[in-house]
Motif scaffolding. Structure first.
Motif, PDB file in Angstrom:
ATOM      1  N   ALA A 154       0.838  -1.204   0.000  1.00 48.69           N
ATOM      2  CA  ALA A 154       0.000   0.000   0.000  1.00 48.69           C
ATOM      3  C   ALA A 154       0.870   1.251   0.000  1.00 48.69           C
ATOM      4  N   ALA A 155       1.938   1.245   0.777  1.00 47.16           N
ATOM      5  CA  ALA A 155       2.844   2.401   0.830  1.00 47.16           C
ATOM      6  C   ALA A 155       3.473   2.652  -0.536  1.00 47.16           C
ATOM      7  N   LYS A 156       3.937   1.600  -1.189  1.00 47.67           N
ATOM      8  CA  LYS A 156       4.545   1.747  -2.520  1.00 47.67           C
ATOM      9  C   LYS A 156       3.525   2.258  -3.533  1.00 47.67           C
ATOM     10  N   ARG A 157       2.302   1.737  -3.465  1.00 42.77           N
ATOM     11  CA  ARG A 157       1.250   2.167  -4.397  1.00 42.77           C
ATOM     12  C   ARG A 157       0.911   3.637  -4.184  1.00 42.77           C
ATOM     13  N   GLU A 158       0.692   4.019  -2.917  1.00 44.34           N
ATOM     14  CA  GLU A 158       0.345   5.415  -2.620  1.00 44.34           C
ATOM     15  C   GLU A 158       1.477   6.365  -3.006  1.00 44.34           C
TER      16      GLU A 158
END
Length: 185
Positions: free
Chosen positions: A91-95
């Motif tokens: 999620a962190a990488k996507r955001e």
């Protein structure tokens, strides 16, 4: 016998439903035995991430974005919701890619906090990301973000002068500072 310290939920009813906010009213028994109703967000199904992206110069990526409720442009970190079943790091990488055009090869969860412990059990996880590289994903329709790389000393000055007044950014910076100081010992 120790006195009861927790609240006991005896019923829950939904009072408002919207894709971005669901409210419930719980009937609870307090440790004193008194019965009350308590308005809260529905129990969390997902949480969120705040990303501390650090470039090779040791600068942190801050972002400026207009926030409608206070009618003000606020400093923030890249981040957002963790999708149902999504890993925190993913999620962190996507955001990060959606909001800044970067992703990272080296990410770690450095802590978490409750977003509003009086009304929700939702948490925000803080993820430190290093070894950045370009990767762009389409942004959300509601986001108009300006990204700025800053030295930590400048950020601390902005905190001290009140220029940074977003509680999630303040909490994430404190976790980062504490994590950085404890790992350097």
């Amino acid at each position: 016998m120790k006195p009861k310290k927790t609240w006991e939920c005896i019923s829950r009813k939904q009072v408002f439903r919207h894709p971005r906010l669901q409210l419930t009213e719980d009937t609870v028994i307090l440790p004193s035995g008194k019965e009350i109703t308590y308005l809260r967000e529905e129990p969390a199904k997902t949480h969120s991430v705040a990303v501390i992206a650090i470039n090779t110069d040791g600068q942190i990526l801050l972002q400026k974005e207009y926030s409608y409720p206070p009618n003000k442009t606020l400093w923030q970190l890249p981040g957002g919701s963790i999708e149902l079943g999504e890993d925190i790091i993913d999620a962190a990488k996507r955001e990060l890619a959606e909001e800044s055009g970067f992703t990272a090869d080296d990410c770690s969860v450095i802590g978490s906090y409750y977003l509003n412990n009086r009304r929700t059990d939702r948490k925000q996880f803080v993820v430190a990301c290093n070894n950045l590289r370009r990767k762009t994903l389409p942004p959300d329709d509601e986001e108009f973000i300006e990204s700025v790389w800053m030295d930590f000393a400048k950020i601390k000055h902005m905190v001290a002068t009140g220029e940074i007044d977003n509680v999630t950014l303040l909490a994430a910076l404190q976790l980062h500072d504490s994590f950085k100081n404890s790992s350097s010992r």
